[in-house]
Scaffold this motif. Structure first.
Motif, mmCIF file in Angstrom:
data_model
loop_
_atom_site.group_PDB
_atom_site.id
_atom_site.type_symbol
_atom_site.label_atom_id
_atom_site.label_comp_id
_atom_site.label_asym_id
_atom_site.label_seq_id
_atom_site.Cartn_x
_atom_site.Cartn_y
_atom_site.Cartn_z
ATOM 1 N N GLU A 83 0.828 -1.206 0.000
ATOM 2 C CA GLU A 83 0.000 0.000 0.000
ATOM 3 C C GLU A 83 0.860 1.252 0.000
ATOM 4 O O GLU A 83 0.531 2.247 -0.651
ATOM 5 C CB GLU A 83 -0.913 -0.040 1.225
ATOM 6 C CG GLU A 83 -2.004 1.023 1.220
ATOM 7 C CD GLU A 83 -1.537 2.333 1.844
ATOM 8 O OE1 GLU A 83 -2.070 3.387 1.471
ATOM 9 O OE2 GLU A 83 -0.626 2.282 2.694
ATOM 10 N N VAL A 84 2.011 1.218 0.723
ATOM 11 C CA VAL A 84 2.929 2.352 0.742
ATOM 12 C C VAL A 84 3.497 2.608 -0.653
ATOM 13 O O VAL A 84 3.545 3.760 -1.122
ATOM 14 C CB VAL A 84 4.072 2.093 1.745
ATOM 15 C CG1 VAL A 84 5.159 3.155 1.606
ATOM 16 C CG2 VAL A 84 3.551 2.086 3.170
ATOM 17 N N VAL A 85 3.903 1.530 -1.326
ATOM 18 C CA VAL A 85 4.467 1.673 -2.668
ATOM 19 C C VAL A 85 3.421 2.223 -3.633
ATOM 20 O O VAL A 85 3.692 3.142 -4.435
ATOM 21 C CB VAL A 85 5.027 0.327 -3.153
ATOM 22 C CG1 VAL A 85 5.464 0.427 -4.621
ATOM 23 C CG2 VAL A 85 6.192 -0.117 -2.279
ATOM 24 N N GLU A 86 2.213 1.692 -3.604
ATOM 25 C CA GLU A 86 1.157 2.135 -4.530
ATOM 26 C C GLU A 86 0.790 3.593 -4.283
ATOM 27 O O GLU A 86 0.578 4.356 -5.238
ATOM 28 C CB GLU A 86 -0.062 1.228 -4.356
ATOM 29 C CG GLU A 86 0.179 -0.190 -4.858
ATOM 30 C CD GLU A 86 -0.979 -1.114 -4.538
ATOM 31 O OE1 GLU A 86 -1.905 -0.663 -3.829
ATOM 32 O OE2 GLU A 86 -0.948 -2.282 -4.979
ATOM 33 N N ILE A 120 3.513 5.795 -5.716
ATOM 34 C CA ILE A 120 3.466 5.852 -7.189
ATOM 35 C C ILE A 120 2.383 6.836 -7.642
ATOM 36 O O ILE A 120 2.573 7.582 -8.617
ATOM 37 C CB ILE A 120 3.239 4.442 -7.761
ATOM 38 C CG1 ILE A 120 4.468 3.574 -7.493
ATOM 39 C CG2 ILE A 120 2.947 4.513 -9.250
ATOM 40 C CD1 ILE A 120 4.293 2.133 -7.923
ATOM 41 N N LYS A 121 1.267 6.859 -6.935
ATOM 42 C CA LYS A 121 0.200 7.801 -7.309
ATOM 43 C C LYS A 121 0.675 9.247 -7.167
ATOM 44 O O LYS A 121 0.308 10.109 -7.967
ATOM 45 C CB LYS A 121 -1.023 7.561 -6.419
ATOM 46 C CG LYS A 121 -1.735 6.252 -6.705
ATOM 47 C CD LYS A 121 -2.930 6.073 -5.760
ATOM 48 C CE LYS A 121 -3.626 4.740 -6.019
ATOM 49 N NZ LYS A 121 -4.779 4.525 -5.079
ATOM 50 N N LYS A 153 2.121 11.927 -12.102
ATOM 51 C CA LYS A 153 2.115 13.020 -13.074
ATOM 52 C C LYS A 153 3.480 13.167 -13.739
ATOM 53 O O LYS A 153 3.576 13.339 -14.957
ATOM 54 C CB LYS A 153 1.706 14.315 -12.388
ATOM 55 C CG LYS A 153 1.626 15.506 -13.335
ATOM 56 C CD LYS A 153 1.181 16.758 -12.597
ATOM 57 C CE LYS A 153 1.132 17.956 -13.536
ATOM 58 N NZ LYS A 153 0.726 19.201 -12.834
ATOM 59 N N LYS A 154 4.550 13.094 -12.953
ATOM 60 C CA LYS A 154 5.899 13.200 -13.512
ATOM 61 C C LYS A 154 6.206 12.010 -14.411
ATOM 62 O O LYS A 154 6.902 12.161 -15.424
ATOM 63 C CB LYS A 154 6.924 13.289 -12.386
ATOM 64 C CG LYS A 154 6.816 14.551 -11.548
ATOM 65 C CD LYS A 154 7.893 14.591 -10.481
ATOM 66 C CE LYS A 154 7.786 15.870 -9.657
ATOM 67 N NZ LYS A 154 8.845 15.941 -8.603
ATOM 68 N N VAL A 155 5.710 10.841 -14.052
ATOM 69 C CA VAL A 155 5.925 9.649 -14.884
ATOM 70 C C VAL A 155 5.265 9.834 -16.244
ATOM 71 O O VAL A 155 5.857 9.520 -17.297
ATOM 72 C CB VAL A 155 5.378 8.397 -14.167
ATOM 73 C CG1 VAL A 155 5.451 7.173 -15.090
ATOM 74 C CG2 VAL A 155 6.158 8.126 -12.889
ATOM 75 N N ASN A 174 10.669 10.216 -2.396
ATOM 76 C CA ASN A 174 11.996 10.777 -2.669
ATOM 77 C C ASN A 174 12.781 9.902 -3.632
ATOM 78 O O ASN A 174 13.430 10.398 -4.567
ATOM 79 C CB ASN A 174 12.776 10.952 -1.366
ATOM 80 C CG ASN A 174 12.381 12.207 -0.608
ATOM 81 O OD1 ASN A 174 11.960 13.195 -1.205
ATOM 82 N ND2 ASN A 174 12.494 12.167 0.703
ATOM 83 N N LEU A 175 12.763 8.589 -3.404
ATOM 84 C CA LEU A 175 13.510 7.686 -4.287
ATOM 85 C C LEU A 175 12.914 7.658 -5.689
ATOM 86 O O LEU A 175 13.656 7.636 -6.691
ATOM 87 C CB LEU A 175 13.528 6.278 -3.690
ATOM 88 C CG LEU A 175 14.339 6.096 -2.400
ATOM 89 C CD1 LEU A 175 14.271 4.649 -1.925
ATOM 90 C CD2 LEU A 175 15.799 6.499 -2.607
ATOM 91 N N LEU A 176 11.586 7.652 -5.794
ATOM 92 C CA LEU A 176 10.952 7.644 -7.116
ATOM 93 C C LEU A 176 11.205 8.963 -7.844
ATOM 94 O O LEU A 176 11.487 8.958 -9.059
ATOM 95 C CB LEU A 176 9.445 7.393 -6.963
ATOM 96 C CG LEU A 176 9.051 5.965 -6.534
ATOM 97 C CD1 LEU A 176 7.564 5.900 -6.231
ATOM 98 C CD2 LEU A 176 9.428 4.961 -7.614
#
Length: 471
Positions: free
Chosen positions: A325-328, A331-332, A336-338, A368-370
């Protein structure tokens, strides 16, 4: 030891023998005084009795002499032996108590001297041990040179720092032990001027450059005698590094604050002066000012957040958290940047994995990492997020197909404001504090963060967090 006793007894026996022989010769001439024609049998009997008497006198006299020497001379041999043992450093030896009053006084005197010497020896040994312990425990390198410039004291820290054997250095001059040239010159100056000197030096060692704060001073004895000099070298490499980080931090903060403030001030002055009449251009100026103010706000918030983390004043609230859930959610936030760079995020993780952690902090780490992976990747590339459980830890990895990082830059990657590509980072709106925050949050969870990178291929960040709370 029976040196005097044996010698006097031997001399006494020789003298007594000579006297008895002379006495025998004299007594043997008595026959000629009383008559010339004395019967031979009588003469023979006389000589037998005379010889027997002389032998008996010799034995009795030697017995008496032996007793006298044992009483008065033999103790002096014992005392002499004890004194010789004390002179050799055997302070445990003691004199025997004799019956004679004189010998008793002498025995007590010698034993008192021996006890004092033993006490002084134990005191010196204890002081020497304390000195050795103190010198070895000093966290700085220590050298002491005699009046002729020869080494007579080296501590363990110097041996470890300069990779030298202290025993091999003993007796060598300061110019023969491999010290840096600037330290040799300062030591020579101290010998010439007999004044205290403090200076800094750099030494190239196998593990890198070592910065030293060197203190040198003459050693003066209690009577004012000049005994030599002492050199203390304190390793200040870490202090120099911290000072450089402080300077870089001040310079980076000044630069990062100056850039948006300058932009906001410049565009606001133009708007206030009425130099821009076109509504479209004016809106562009306002958007730039808004963007720069947001960037300034993010920078200040990150600075305050990082400062709170480094002071240890922020708290981690551990609750059961689903890593998926943290990862998803993360990602949301960056979706926008993706989409703007036409990138794709691939996920490799189980359906559910629960750990004890701070949900909001983990989201901040992942964002931060993404953001970092997106900022340093080309368009239409792939960012891969993997989650797997390894023993008692969960490992989260973020892999990109970006420009990569030079191996020389990896050790500084988690420093504040450090950027691999400043222009790209600034264009993406980054503050340069993201990875420093990631490291502090991971360590606050008793975890670790590592990075591997290959130039032109990409970079992968790995975070390992304990699956259960570990205190």
């Amino acid at each position: 030891m029976k040196y005097y006793y044996t010698k006097i007894l031997t001399v006494s026996a020789v003298i007594l023998s000579i006297l008895l022989i002379v006495l025998g010769i004299i007594l043997g001439q008595f026959f000629h005084l009383f008559g010339k024609n004395v019967d031979a049998t009588i003469q023979q009997t006389y000589w037998v009795y005379l010889l027997f008497t002389l032998v008996l006198v010799f034995v009795v006299m030697m017995f008496v002499m032996t007793k006298i020497l044992q009483q008065y001379v033999q103790p002096f041999d014992h005392f002499t032996g004890v004194v010789h043992q004390l002179a050799r450093g055997n302070y445990l030896v003691r004199a025997h108590n004799e019956d004679s009053k004189i010998n008793h006084q002498l025995t007590n005197s010698i034993n008192q001297v021996a006890q004092k010497l033993q006490g002084n020896s134990a005191l010196r040994a204890m002081e020497q041990e304390r000195l050795n312990t103190l010198v070895s425990s000093i966290g700085s390198s220590l050298l002491m040179f005699g009046r002729q410039g020869a080494v007579n004291l080296v501590n363990r820290v110097f041996e470890e720092t300069f990779q030298r054997n202290g025993e091999e250095l003993m007796g060598k001059t300061f110019k023969d032990i491999g010290l840096p040239s600037d330290i040799e010159k300062e030591i020579e100056t101290i010998f010439l001027t007999e004044e205290v000197r403090t200076f800094q030096s750099q030494v190239v060692l196998t593990e890198g450059v070592c910065h030293l704060d060197v203190y040198g001073a003459p050693v003066i004895g209690e009577n004012g005698n000049w005994l030599g000099i002492v050199i203390i070298m304190h390793d200040i490499t870490e202090l120099v590094h911290l000072e450089q980080i402080r300077k870089d931090f001040v310079a980076n903060v000044s630069h990062e604050l100056k850039t948006p403030v300058t932009s906001i001030k410049g565009f606001s002055e133009m708007l206030l002066d009425g130099a821009v009449e076109d509504p479209v251009i004016r809106r562009d100026f306002l958007e730039i000012m808004y963007k720069e103010s947001n960037r300034l706000q993010l920078l200040i918030e990150d600075l305050l957040r990082l400062s709170s983390m480094e002071r240890g004043s922020f708290e981690i609230t551990r609750k059961p958290v689903d890593v998926m859930e943290v990862v998803e959610q993360s990602i949301k936030i960056v979706q926008k940047k993706v989409q703007e760079k036409e990138m794709r995020i691939d996920l490799h993780m189980p359906e559910q994995l629960i750990i004890l952690a701070d949900h909001d902090r983990l989201v901040q780490v992942m964002v931060n990492l993404l953001n970092n992976a997106i900022a340093y990747s080309q368009e239409k590339t792939i960012v891969t997020v993997s989650v797997e459980e390894i023993d008692e830890y969960v490992e989260i990895s973020v892999r990109d197909q970006g420009i990569g990082i030079m191996p020389s830059e990896l050790p500084r990657l988690f420093e504040r404001f450090y950027r691999v590509d400043r222009a790209r980072s600034r264009e993406s709106g980054g503050t340069g504090l993201g990875l420093a925050i990631v490291k502090h949050i991971a360590e606050a969870h008793h975890g670790t963060v590592t990075v591997d990178s290959e130039v032109g291929v990409g970079t992968v960040f790995r975070i390992q967090l304990p699956t259960h709370e570990q205190l």
